[in-house]
Design a protein around this motif. Structure first.
Motif, PDB file in Angstrom:
ATOM      1  N   GLN A  89      51.824  37.939 -53.205  1.00 57.82           N
ATOM      2  CA  GLN A  89      52.993  38.139 -53.954  1.00 57.82           C
ATOM      3  C   GLN A  89      53.052  39.545 -54.890  1.00 57.82           C
ATOM      4  N   ASN A  90      54.202  40.069 -55.353  1.00 60.72           N
ATOM      5  CA  ASN A  90      53.916  40.978 -56.113  1.00 60.72           C
ATOM      6  C   ASN A  90      53.617  40.646 -57.507  1.00 60.72           C
ATOM      7  N   PRO A  91      52.683  41.046 -58.122  1.00 61.68           N
ATOM      8  CA  PRO A  91      52.173  40.790 -59.370  1.00 61.68           C
ATOM      9  C   PRO A  91      53.208  40.661 -60.621  1.00 61.68           C
TER      10      PRO A  91
ATOM     11  N   GLN B 223      68.598  40.047 -59.909  1.00 63.25           N
ATOM     12  CA  GLN B 223      69.131  40.128 -58.350  1.00 63.25           C
ATOM     13  C   GLN B 223      67.817  40.134 -57.308  1.00 63.25           C
ATOM     14  N   SER B 224      66.771  39.634 -57.640  1.00 64.42           N
ATOM     15  CA  SER B 224      65.976  39.651 -56.683  1.00 64.42           C
ATOM     16  C   SER B 224      65.533  38.232 -56.076  1.00 64.42           C
ATOM     17  N   GLY B 225      66.764  37.777 -55.530  1.00 69.06           N
ATOM     18  CA  GLY B 225      66.687  36.413 -54.945  1.00 69.06           C
ATOM     19  C   GLY B 225      68.129  35.930 -55.096  1.00 69.06           C
TER      20      GLY B 225
ATOM     21  N   ASP C 148      61.614  37.165 -50.441  1.00 61.92           N
ATOM     22  CA  ASP C 148      60.889  37.024 -49.182  1.00 61.92           C
ATOM     23  C   ASP C 148      61.042  35.828 -48.407  1.00 61.92           C
ATOM     24  N   GLY C 149      62.192  35.069 -48.867  1.00 64.21           N
ATOM     25  CA  GLY C 149      62.286  33.662 -48.173  1.00 64.21           C
ATOM     26  C   GLY C 149      61.709  32.471 -48.951  1.00 64.21           C
TER      27      GLY C 149
END
Length: 465
Positions: free
Chosen positions: A386-388, A57-59, A16-17
């Motif tokens: 944010q996603n928990p 991979q989430s970033g 999300d930056g």
């Protein structure tokens, strides 16, 4: 061979930056042993995951991060990581096979494995048969198993993320002693994340402090932890009283009689328990790992049936024992916080997760205000979108507490509520628990945190094997 670590202007950016940390720079010589400290959510776990080459991979990352001059992904056989969540690490059905899994992956001959497995399990005090099922372990036992699996590999860089958070004091000391022996003999490089530096003061040589500015280095300093005065008024004794049979008490809101507890299809962990918790009381349940504390919490919360005896909640409440109530009835009358917080997240954002239980119970404006107040109380307002599952371990714990508290059920059951908290957020939890008690809730807290017991509990029940 020992490991060096070099970090230069490294940082991790989420999809999300947003950034997990400020740019970080530090270096460790081979054989150095350091403790990494910082606020809950500061990025400590993210840094350890990146050093282990498993950041995911989430970033994306920028800057330089090297282990022995190589990217961590190219040095995985030399790096051992114990994760913060003990429930996410076991990969095999039996504890012996779980320790053997890593050894098989690095090509250890089968004939050499038995001694390594036995030594590693003995080092962490997990005195169980090799065919003992991993899903029958308590959270603390799972933490020991995870460390045993890593210690058996003899990594040159050992990364420990809150390795003592789910352990009783004796178990925590055993883990520290085990790490000390392994780290010193082969001159292993060690980075440990822990909010209790006093446990590690004889092992580590210096401290790295991670905050919004980056990382600063300093000699290890162990100061007395911040605390709040115990009790609600000067007349209240600072120490909780032990639960005694036939003791005269106020009318209980939560009651258990002749209770036997244990996990379904497993052995009975405790028998003949008589428990009363009145409105406006906090009962602390303590004891060594594996004695049945979490099984008791789940039974009192109506989430698993008792093996014998019964549990009841005073009216107004549904008829019958809690484990036979509907899920809606349970949520309305008993709020439970599990030892593994991820097991109760269902919303796509922190705000939605907290608000789901209130649907149909409040007008939209009232719901929004109640969710806002709960997020603020548990220091989660900044993470509302944010996603928990992307939260830090300490933030996940506070979210699980917020989920249980937002509906204001009369009975609240908490399993290790101070896990992963820094001094500031921990003291905020002390204040919140006192406020809940003063509001008339009957509260049961399963914990190894002796300071927390002294600060909030009215009574203490110590379980023994």
């Amino acid at each position: 061979m020992t490991a060096s670590v070099v970090v230069k202007n490294w940082r991790w950016m989420h999809d999300d930056g947003t950034f997990a940390t400020a740019p970080l720079s530090f270096a460790l010589k081979p054989g150095e042993r350091v403790i990494l400290r910082g606020r809950s959510g500061a990025g400590k776990s993210t840094l350890l995951a990146a050093l282990a080459g498993v950041a995911g991979q989430s970033g994306q990352q920028s800057g330089e991060l090297l282990v022995n001059g190589r990217m961590p992904e190219d040095a995985r056989g030399q790096i051992g990581l114990v994760l913060q969540d003990p429930y996410s690490q076991a990969v095999m059905e039996r504890i012996g096979d779980d320790v053997a899994f890593g050894l098989e992956n690095i090509g250890v001959p089968p004939g050499d494995m038995n001694a390594l497995i036995s030594d590693a399990l003995a080092a962490v005090g997990l005195d169980l048969p090799l065919d003992h099922p991993t899903d029958a372990l308590s959270g603390g036992e799972r933490q020991r198993l995870a460390l045993a699996g890593v210690l058996a590999l003899r990594p040159t860089l050992l990364l420990l993320d809150e390795p003592t958070a789910n352990l009783d004091p004796k178990g925590a000391r055993l883990i520290c002693d085990s790490v000390a022996r392994v780290a010193r003999e082969p001159n292993m490089t060690l980075i440990v994340v822990d909010h209790n530096p006093e446990l590690w003061q004889d092992i580590v040589t210096r401290e790295l402090l991670l905050d919004e500015r980056g990382i600063t280095e300093s000699p290890l300093t162990v100061t007395a932890p911040a605390t709040l005065s115990a009790g609600r008024a000067p007349s209240r004794a600072p120490k909780p009283t032990e639960v005694k049979p036939n003791e005269a008490k106020p009318t209980p809101l939560l009651r258990a009689r002749n209770l036997a507890v244990g996990y379904p299809n497993a052995r009975v962990a405790q028998v003949d328990l008589d428990i009363d918790v009145a409105a406006g009381e906090i009962l602390a349940v303590t004891g060594a790992n594996g004695v049945g504390k979490s099984a008791l919490a789940l039974t009192l919360g109506g989430l698993i049936p008792p093996m014998a005896g019964g549990v009841s909640v005073a009216a107004p409440a549904p008829d019958g024992p809690p484990h036979k109530w509907s899920s809606r009835e349970l949520a309305r009358h008993i709020g439970s916080v599990f030892q593994a917080p991820e097991h109760q997240f269902i919303g796509s954002t922190v705000r939605k997760d907290v608000g789901l239980g209130l649907r149909g119970r409040s007008h939209r404006a009232q719901l929004s205000a109640q969710v806002d107040a709960t997020l603020t109380e548990f220091n989660l307002a900044a993470q509302h979108d944010q996603n928990p599952f992307t939260l830090s371990g300490g933030e996940k714990r506070r979210l699980s507490i917020a989920d249980a508290v937002v509906m204001r059920p009369r009975v609240l059951i908490f399993d290790e509520p101070t896990f992963g908290q820094d001094d500031v957020t921990r003291l905020d939890l002390v204040t919140s628990f006192r406020r809940l008690r003063d509001a008339g809730h009957a509260i049961v807290v399963v914990t190894h945190d002796e300071r927390f017991v002294n600060e909030v509990a009215d009574h203490q029940l110590e379980l023994t094997a």
